[in-house]
Design a protein around this motif. Sequence first.
Motif, mmCIF file in Angstrom:
data_model
loop_
_atom_site.group_PDB
_atom_site.id
_atom_site.type_symbol
_atom_site.label_atom_id
_atom_site.label_comp_id
_atom_site.label_asym_id
_atom_site.label_seq_id
_atom_site.Cartn_x
_atom_site.Cartn_y
_atom_site.Cartn_z
ATOM 1 N N ALA A 109 -2.345 7.655 -10.523
ATOM 2 C CA ALA A 109 -2.770 6.740 -9.462
ATOM 3 C C ALA A 109 -1.829 5.542 -9.465
ATOM 4 C CB ALA A 109 -4.207 6.280 -9.700
ATOM 5 N N ARG A 127 -4.181 3.512 -5.238
ATOM 6 C CA ARG A 127 -4.105 4.708 -4.410
ATOM 7 C C ARG A 127 -3.834 5.929 -5.291
ATOM 8 N NH1 ARG A 127 -5.945 1.734 -1.434
ATOM 9 N NH2 ARG A 127 -5.411 1.180 0.725
ATOM 10 N N GLY A 128 -4.536 7.029 -4.968
ATOM 11 C CA GLY A 128 -4.264 8.287 -5.661
ATOM 12 C C GLY A 128 -5.247 8.650 -6.757
ATOM 13 N N GLN A 129 -6.444 7.992 -6.786
ATOM 14 C CA GLN A 129 -7.393 8.361 -7.836
ATOM 15 C C GLN A 129 -7.741 9.841 -7.801
ATOM 16 O OE1 GLN A 129 -7.735 5.682 -5.723
ATOM 17 N NE2 GLN A 129 -9.293 4.268 -6.490
ATOM 18 N N THR A 131 2.295 1.762 -3.417
ATOM 19 C CA THR A 131 1.270 2.278 -4.323
ATOM 20 C C THR A 131 1.072 3.778 -4.128
ATOM 21 O OG1 THR A 131 0.167 0.149 -4.061
ATOM 22 C CG2 THR A 131 -1.067 1.874 -5.158
ATOM 23 N N SER A 132 0.994 4.208 -2.875
ATOM 24 C CA SER A 132 0.840 5.631 -2.580
ATOM 25 C C SER A 132 2.043 6.430 -3.057
ATOM 26 C CB SER A 132 0.635 5.835 -1.075
ATOM 27 O OG SER A 132 -0.518 5.171 -0.620
ATOM 28 N N ILE A 151 -4.513 -3.187 -5.232
ATOM 29 C CA ILE A 151 -4.456 -1.974 -4.416
ATOM 30 C C ILE A 151 -4.321 -0.780 -5.343
ATOM 31 C CG2 ILE A 151 -3.199 -0.735 -2.601
ATOM 32 C CD1 ILE A 151 -2.078 -3.484 -1.715
ATOM 33 N N THR A 194 0.836 -1.202 0.000
ATOM 34 C CA THR A 194 0.000 0.000 0.000
ATOM 35 C C THR A 194 0.869 1.249 0.000
ATOM 36 O OG1 THR A 194 -1.781 -1.141 1.187
ATOM 37 C CG2 THR A 194 -1.781 1.263 1.265
ATOM 38 N N GLU A 195 1.950 1.234 0.776
ATOM 39 C CA GLU A 195 2.862 2.368 0.811
ATOM 40 C C GLU A 195 3.528 2.569 -0.542
ATOM 41 O OE1 GLU A 195 4.448 5.666 2.079
ATOM 42 O OE2 GLU A 195 3.243 4.444 3.437
#
Length: 359
Positions: free
Chosen positions: A132, A246-248, A122-123, A244, A119-120
Amino acid sequence: MSLTAPQSALAALDDRMRTIFREIVEAYLRSGDPVGSRTLSQSGNLTLSPASIRNTMADLADLGLLSAPHASAGRMPTHAGLRLFVDGLLQVGELSADERKAIEGQVSMSGRSTKDLLTEATSLLGGLSGGAGLVVTQKREAPLRHVEFVPLSKVEMLGVLVFEDGSVENRLMRTPDGIPPAALIDAGNYLSTRLKGRTLSDARKAIEQEIAERRSALDSAAEGLVKQGLADWSGGKGQERSLIVRGQSRLLESLDAVGDLERIRLLFEDIERKEELVTLLDKARDAEGVRLFIGAENPLFSLSGSSVIVAPYMNAEQEIIGALGVIGPTRLNYARVIPLVDYTARVVGQILDSARSRE
């Protein structure tokens, strides 16, 4: 990286066409706006009149490399034009030492679960790229305690996997024609013995080799069931993996025109189609490094006109255990995002492999 220059397409461009094409694409990637001949003539990079530039732009459009949103607008690269630019003209640099340290510092296993680490990552990718971030993980990999096969009907059965941590997963399987109940028991006992305390990926090759060398002491029906179970559970059809994203919301921050809003809406719908997006990321398995999909090159993004840059992450044996990447508008900063995705994938693979070796 697996990006190669299409020499035949580049050969169709003379020096003037190549220079003007590069200027247009680079200006478009910076601003997101169509680029006009007057803008190019005033940039100071070209010693040509606006009329000469317009004529060359028309030639590039005839080749399918440029398009215009409407008659009075400037030109912008088509998806084919972007592909030519990325594969043949883009100069992809290396990340600086500071950028590498920043990635290594932010993506670490210290005190984190594997999911938290991914997750990190991906962010991080989303934040650094302006798009994203995406990560698709492999199927659950944990030591097993027990395996058995439970018949449901003449055509379906369950493969029951009991893990060391006490969790249980039921996998629906096709029942082989004419298999006797005793073969289900024998196959379950055999796998329980061979898999106890090991993951499927750790034990699969040894089990398959034992069967191939006729050392399993199983009859043909039980052997067939064991091989079917290993295939289904180790990446076969119906494999469930975690996606996962992230950032949409970051994709909304760079909207330059009302038309962009509709494209972003379509992109969000594309992201929601999890199974197709996982399939797209799986195509990274066919590449040695970074793989790039631009707009209509993939049916999933034919309407939203988006780009995906994706790379696999591997273990020490160079086996692919997942893929990560970035999704965003076609005017992503490819020169920056490509090495960013490539290096992050390598860091994630190394960290996960190190954590696994300590277990």
